[in-house]
Design an enzyme around this catalytic site. Sequence first.
Site, PDB file in Angstrom:
ATOM      1  N   GLU A  83       0.845  -1.210   0.000  1.00  0.00           N
ATOM      2  CA  GLU A  83       0.000   0.000   0.000  1.00  0.00           C
ATOM      3  C   GLU A  83       0.873   1.250   0.000  1.00  0.00           C
ATOM      4  O   GLU A  83       2.072   1.199   0.241  1.00  0.00           O
ATOM      5  CB  GLU A  83      -0.885   0.028   1.256  1.00  0.00           C
ATOM      6  CG  GLU A  83      -2.339  -0.352   1.028  1.00  0.00           C
ATOM      7  CD  GLU A  83      -3.158   0.725   0.326  1.00  0.00           C
ATOM      8  OE1 GLU A  83      -2.576   1.724  -0.157  1.00  0.00           O
ATOM      9  OE2 GLU A  83      -4.391   0.561   0.247  1.00  0.00           O
ATOM     10  N   ARG A 134      -7.475   0.719  13.199  1.00  0.00           N
ATOM     11  CA  ARG A 134      -6.086   0.992  12.846  1.00  0.00           C
ATOM     12  C   ARG A 134      -6.048   2.120  11.822  1.00  0.00           C
ATOM     13  O   ARG A 134      -7.033   2.377  11.131  1.00  0.00           O
ATOM     14  CB  ARG A 134      -5.401  -0.241  12.269  1.00  0.00           C
ATOM     15  CG  ARG A 134      -5.903  -0.680  10.896  1.00  0.00           C
ATOM     16  CD  ARG A 134      -4.907  -1.623  10.227  1.00  0.00           C
ATOM     17  NE  ARG A 134      -5.371  -2.186   8.966  1.00  0.00           N
ATOM     18  CZ  ARG A 134      -5.311  -1.584   7.784  1.00  0.00           C
ATOM     19  NH1 ARG A 134      -4.822  -0.341   7.687  1.00  0.00           N
ATOM     20  NH2 ARG A 134      -5.735  -2.189   6.684  1.00  0.00           N
ATOM     21  N   ASN A 157      -4.973   3.789   8.300  1.00  0.00           N
ATOM     22  CA  ASN A 157      -4.819   3.295   6.936  1.00  0.00           C
ATOM     23  C   ASN A 157      -4.067   4.355   6.137  1.00  0.00           C
ATOM     24  O   ASN A 157      -3.000   4.787   6.543  1.00  0.00           O
ATOM     25  CB  ASN A 157      -6.190   2.951   6.342  1.00  0.00           C
ATOM     26  CG  ASN A 157      -6.106   2.001   5.163  1.00  0.00           C
ATOM     27  OD1 ASN A 157      -5.286   1.076   5.169  1.00  0.00           O
ATOM     28  ND2 ASN A 157      -6.937   2.196   4.158  1.00  0.00           N
ATOM     29  N   ASN A 167      -9.377   5.823   2.890  1.00  0.00           N
ATOM     30  CA  ASN A 167      -8.409   5.410   1.883  1.00  0.00           C
ATOM     31  C   ASN A 167      -7.831   6.602   1.134  1.00  0.00           C
ATOM     32  O   ASN A 167      -7.330   7.527   1.740  1.00  0.00           O
ATOM     33  CB  ASN A 167      -9.036   4.364   0.943  1.00  0.00           C
ATOM     34  CG  ASN A 167      -8.266   3.058   0.983  1.00  0.00           C
ATOM     35  OD1 ASN A 167      -7.036   3.059   1.015  1.00  0.00           O
ATOM     36  ND2 ASN A 167      -8.961   1.939   0.990  1.00  0.00           N
ATOM     37  N   ASP A 188      -9.595   2.345  -3.986  1.00  0.00           N
ATOM     38  CA  ASP A 188      -8.629   2.219  -2.887  1.00  0.00           C
ATOM     39  C   ASP A 188      -7.774   3.489  -2.834  1.00  0.00           C
ATOM     40  O   ASP A 188      -8.300   4.570  -2.673  1.00  0.00           O
ATOM     41  CB  ASP A 188      -7.811   0.935  -3.102  1.00  0.00           C
ATOM     42  CG  ASP A 188      -7.149   0.416  -1.843  1.00  0.00           C
ATOM     43  OD1 ASP A 188      -6.711   1.244  -1.022  1.00  0.00           O
ATOM     44  OD2 ASP A 188      -7.035  -0.808  -1.675  1.00  0.00           O
TER      45      ASP A 188
END
Length: 291
Positions: free
Chosen positions: A16, A99, A101, A147, A197
């Site tokens: 990512e 969490r 991102n 995202n 995403d």
Amino acid sequence: MGNLEVISNIKAELGEGPVWDARSGAVYWVDIEGKRFFSHNPSSGQLEEHDAGQRIGAVVPREQGGFIAALENGIFTYDPASREWIEWSDTERDLTGNRFNDGKCDAAGRLLAGTMSTIGEPKAGALYRFDLDGRVDRLEEGVSTSNGLAWSLDNQFLYYIDSNTQTVAAFDYDLESGTVSGKRTVIEIPKEAGTPDGMSIDAEGMLWIAHWGGFKVARFNPQTGELLQEIRLPAPLVTSCAFGGEHLDELYITTARVGLSQEKLEQYPLSGSLFKVKLAVKGTLSIPFKG
């Protein structure tokens, strides 16, 4: 796309957040579930790995040196020489089911980073702005999977993806204060195309969006919502993209292998790799954290 290259077949569980650092001429990206991040210098071919010890959603170079990172338990700074992590903000540390991102810096060098549930709780996340002096503001709540982030070329709009909505939202963005207003939907992604995403913006103001489950990165016009171009990848779980290279005309693309069956992994063995593709359009520079 004939010039698609595999830069690193490291088989990241959940690759990512690629970011290009023009100062060092290196690309950085994370493996969230592998609890590590990588750096790759294309001119030397050098690849380095750094262990984070907890899930790491995003890593951003810091103007004064080292990095700031959005980890599972808050925002941390990292010194690659000493390999030391230091807590910078304990935001959401008490929310053990969440969490951090994706994260990225605005033109003023502030960090924006969002959270998501690790236990499938819908709308449990939020989007935060971290100022250079350590002040924290919540910009958006009720987020399921915070995202992609990108700013318009004039910094008047913030584009934002909450993946579960299958849309890209735009906010009016006040660069001076870092505040947002006027949220609206500018792009809708059909479910069969995959889930939106991470994303990046090019020098023409068009958005490049990674499609999780969609085998592709797609270029959209945020003014019209129109799909302009697609880059197909030999990996189903495409997670994010960032422009890099000397002329900012190379798109680095991260992918994942988490949750894929053995059969799918055999069918798509490059899942988890970092890819690079040369484009006819240039991108925009990543901003380092200035705090």
